[in-house]
Design an enzyme around this catalytic site. Structure first.
Site, short mmCIF file in Angstrom:
data_model
loop_
_atom_site.label_atom_id
_atom_site.label_comp_id
_atom_site.label_asym_id
_atom_site.label_seq_id
_atom_site.Cartn_x
_atom_site.Cartn_y
_atom_site.Cartn_z
CB THR A 284 43.95 35.15 45.89
OG1 THR A 284 44.28 33.79 46.18
CG2 THR A 284 42.54 35.40 46.39
CE1 TYR B 283 44.17 36.25 50.82
CE2 TYR B 283 44.07 34.12 49.72
CZ TYR B 283 44.59 35.40 49.82
OH TYR B 283 45.53 35.82 48.92
#
Length: 339
Positions: free
Chosen positions: A117, A141
Site C-alpha cells: 500500500t 495499517y
C-alpha cells in the site's frame, strides 16, 4: 503448476482470479469468506475456505496443486479501523503474512506477490512519490504492510524466493465485463460509497475534512482502476518466472483527484444530486498522495488501459446496479469512507 490467490473471494482478489484464468493459469483460491463471497470466485478456480495462518492447510494446498506462486491479498484494509484496533491489524496483516511466507519457503514455492500500500509512505505532500522515498506510515495499517515488505525482503535474502510487492494507491472501479466488483457490505472506499448513495443504498455520505492544503480543501488521491491493478500483478508474475530479481513498485497513475472531484463525477454520471455532509478530519488520513509509477512501467511493461476518472466511476456504477439486483446485502444508511 497453479497460482494460489489468498483473499481471492474479495474485491481485488476476485478480479485477480479472472485475470489469471483469462491468461490460461490454473488458480487455487484460499479465503475464509469473512468479507468475500463464494459467488465472486470464477467457477473455473478451485475455492478452499480457510485461513492463511493454517500451516497444515497451506502445506496440503501447495503440495496437492503444485503451487509455483502465491499472490497474497488476504488482510484488513481500513485505515481508521486500524487506528482503533492496531493489534488486530498486526495479527491479521503481519503475523498471518509471516506464516504464509514461512509456508511458501517450506513448500519450495519460488515466487510471491504481495498486496502492499501507498500508506507505507505516510504524509508526503502533493508531489508524486517514488519507491525510494522515506517510509513514515501514519497508521497501524500502513505499518503492518511495511513490516510484511521487510519480512519478504529478509526472507528472499536467505532463501530461494523472489517476490514483488506492489504498493497500491487508491483502487476503485469494477470488472468492465461486470463479472465482479466491490461488494463488501459497509465498504469504506470513496467511489463505492458515493455510488451506493447515488443509487439510494445510503441516505447520505460524508466528506471527512475540508481544510486540507489542497485546491478544494479535501483529500487528493491517485485512483487506479482495479483491472489495471490486477494486470500489473499478472505482469509481475511473468517477470518473476522469467528469472528477474525481487522488486517493490508503486501502482498508480501519477495524478490525483480530490474527494469533491469524485463526488462530482458520480453525481454527473448517475444523474443524481445526492446528499453530502461535510465533517471533520479522521485520524490516519493524509492530505494528498500520488504515485510515481515509472518503475512498474519500466520493469513490468505495464501500460494502464483505464486511466480516466469517469471510466472508473462508470464501471463502479454499473457494478453497483448489478449488485443491487443480486440483493447480496442490506447496507447501513451511512458509513465512513476510505480515501
Amino acid at each position: 503448476m497453479a497460482v494460489l490467490v489468498t483473499g481471492g473471494a474479495g474485491y481485488i482478489g476476485s478480479h485477480m482470479v479472472w485475470e489469471l484464468l483469462d491468461d490460461g493459469e490454473d488458480v487455487v483460491v484460499l479465503d475464509h469468506l469473512s468479507t468475500g463471497y463464494e459467488w465472486a470466485v470464477a467457477p473455473e478456480a478451485v475455492l478452499v475456505e480457510g485461513d492463511v495462518a493454517d500451516k497444515d492447510l497451506l502445506a496440503r494446498l501447495i503440495g496437492e496443486h503444485d503451487i509455483d506462486a502465491i499472490i497474497h491479498f488476504a488482510g484488513s484494509v481500513v485505515v481508521p479501523e486500524s487506528v482503533a484496533d492496531p493489534l488486530g491489524y498486526y495479527e491479521n496483516n503481519t503475523s498471518k503474512s509471516r506464516t504464509l511466507i514461512e509456508s511458501a519457503v517450506r513448500g519450495n514455492v519460488p515466487h510471491f506477490i504481495f498486496s502492499s500500500t501507498a500508506a507505507v509512505y505516510g504524509g508526503t505532500g502533493k508531489e508524486p512519490v517514488s519507491e525510494d522515498m522515506a517510509k513514515d506510515p501514519e497508521s497501524p495499517y500502513g505499518r503492518s504492510k511495511l513490516m510484511t515488505e521487510w519480512m519478504l525482503r529478509d526472507t528472499a535474502a536467505a532463501h530461494p524466493l523472489t517476490f514483488t510487492a506492489l504498493r497500491y494507491f487508491n483502487v476503485a472501479g469494477a470488472d468492465p465485463k461486470a463479472r465482479t466488483g466491490q461488494s463488501t457490505p459497509g465498504a469504506t472506499h470513496l467511489i463505492k460509497v458515493a455510488c451506493e448513495t447515488a443509487l439510494g443504498k445510503r441516505e447520505k455520505m460524508s466528506v471527512f475534512g475540508t481544510d486540507y492544503d489542497t485546491a478544494d480543501g479535501t483529500c487528493v488521491r491517485d485512483f487506479i482502476h482495479v483491472s489495471d491493478l490486477v494486470a500489473a500483478h499478472r505482469l509481475a508474475l511473468k517477470r518473476l518466472r522469467s528469472g528477474a530479481d525481487s522488486i517493490i513498485a508503486n501502482c498508480g497513475y501519477g495524478h490525483g483527484y480530490s474527494v469533491l472531484d469524485v463526488i462530482d463525477s458520480v453525481k454527473r454520471l448517475s444523474g443524481v444530486d445526492f446528499k453530502v455532509e461535510l465533517a471533520g478530519r479522521r485520524p490516519g488520513d493524509t492530505a494528498a498522495i500520488v504515485a510515481n509509477a515509472s518503475l512498474a512501467r519500466a520493469e513490468l511493461g505495464w501500460q494502464p488501459n483505464y486511466d480516466d476518472l469517469d471510466t472508473i466511476v462508470g464501471h463502479a456504477l454499473a457494478w453497483e446496479t448489478t449488485l443491487g439486483r443480486r440483493n447480496a446485502f442490506t447496507p447501513a444508511p451511512t458509513a465512513a469512507m476510505t480515501v
